[in-house]
Design a protein around this motif. Sequence first.
Motif, PDB file in Angstrom:
ATOM      1  N   SER A 289       0.825  -1.214   0.000  1.00 48.92           N
ATOM      2  CA  SER A 289       0.000   0.000   0.000  1.00 48.92           C
ATOM      3  C   SER A 289       0.855   1.258   0.000  1.00 48.92           C
ATOM      4  O   SER A 289       0.426   2.309  -0.486  1.00 48.92           O
ATOM      5  N   GLY A 293      -0.617   2.476  -3.185  1.00 49.78           N
ATOM      6  CA  GLY A 293      -1.739   3.269  -2.687  1.00 49.78           C
ATOM      7  C   GLY A 293      -2.738   2.415  -1.932  1.00 49.78           C
ATOM      8  O   GLY A 293      -2.916   1.226  -2.234  1.00 49.78           O
ATOM      9  N   ARG A 295      -6.067   2.763  -1.774  1.00 52.95           N
ATOM     10  CA  ARG A 295      -7.299   2.515  -2.517  1.00 52.95           C
ATOM     11  C   ARG A 295      -7.168   1.305  -3.441  1.00 52.95           C
ATOM     12  O   ARG A 295      -8.112   0.530  -3.597  1.00 52.95           O
ATOM     13  N   THR A 296      -5.998   1.134  -4.029  1.00 49.93           N
ATOM     14  CA  THR A 296      -5.780  -0.001  -4.936  1.00 49.93           C
ATOM     15  C   THR A 296      -6.009  -1.322  -4.215  1.00 49.93           C
ATOM     16  O   THR A 296      -6.669  -2.234  -4.738  1.00 49.93           O
ATOM     17  N   ASP A 411      -7.361   8.168  -2.423  1.00 51.39           N
ATOM     18  CA  ASP A 411      -6.194   7.455  -1.924  1.00 51.39           C
ATOM     19  C   ASP A 411      -5.596   8.220  -0.753  1.00 51.39           C
ATOM     20  O   ASP A 411      -4.994   9.274  -0.917  1.00 51.39           O
TER      21      ASP A 411
END
Length: 421
Positions: A289, A293, A295-296, A411
């Motif tokens: 992360s 990121g 959010r991914t 993000d």
Amino acid sequence: MAGQIRQIFGGAAGNLVEWYDWYAYSAFALYFGPRFFPPGDDLAAALNSAAIFAVGFLMRPIGSWLLGAWADRRGRKSALTLSVAMMCSGSLLIAVAPTYDQVGLLAPAILLFARLVQGLSVGGEYGASATFMSEVARAKWRGFLASFQYVTLVGGQLLALALLVLLQAQMDDAALKAWGWRIPFVVGALCAVLVFWLRTGLVETEAFAQAQANKPPGSLLSRLLAHPRELLIVLALTAGGSLWFYTFTTYMQKYLVLSAGWTKQEATSASAIALLVYMLMQPVFGAASDLLGRRTLLLGFGVGATLATVPALTALGQARPDGSGLLLLIGCLAILSCYTAISGVVKAEMFPAHVRALGVGLPYALGVAIFGGSAEYVALAFKDAGQESGFFWYVTVMAGVALVAALALPDTRANSRIETD
């Protein structure tokens, strides 16, 4: 750097003991459940034990409010110390509680009270520890370092299972049901005393000190409600994420026994191995992360969980106690890691410091109380009604809710409130 490691270790060690105490109940419920309720079949005892497990979760929103507010007003260190003291008292009470044969209906009442105290403790622990560990971690490695919150959370569950495996090897079934189940709660209470001492040596975070100097006007509740979008995102992520977590960790041991036909020892051993691998995954996904990121990873969990729930649970219900069933369970826990490794940090990065512990803890506790904590009871109720697959679709729908929340989330790695306060 050494000071930062000491801070992370202090927060993580306390988290480990807190969650060991919490999960010891579930790990040993198959043994002590019949001791606290009127004589009946094993499924009835499992349902009664699961009901008290779920009711304990109802105290978690109250605990998150009380200790989250305490952490935002008096400091993260103070709240963390108080939470572990409460957990110690709850575990000690279960360890010495009389059984149904001794005091009748007073026995489940005592068990319920102890579980409510533990619920208050864990409810406050999550928000305070997530906030503390996120605030002391440097931005570049925050996902990696903060992932140790779930390393210790899973580690607590793993220690409870490891003790169960040890006791199963050293004691027969009758002895475990008669008195051996008390051992893990004695161990938990003693460890909590040690962690209480350890946490008194923590240093308060700089973010809290700055928040006290720049606190906006208004009550704590009004300042919290100024962030409705963030609160809803945390609630939705937790609803799907915690339901998946409790389905594939806490409930899985009983599912493999009651639905797949495994022995208690086979289910416990497989769960322990899978949880060990899962625990080691957390820093890997946390580091990912930091590179890709937050959010991914959350999108990966949302898509994977929505598509995999029904086929995975169906296959696990038919699996044999060999390597194939274990590998399937580990694969499901890999999907779950996309959520759990960054669960605390992504929520902490969404809120300003003056409401961070409460903003992280309260919607999380509500989501866990409603969805995660009831997972075992709902699953067993579907099974008791002869509609076990209905539970699979329920979990799928809630995974879809988490996916929608991930789509709505910016993000936080690039837009962290920890740096911008």
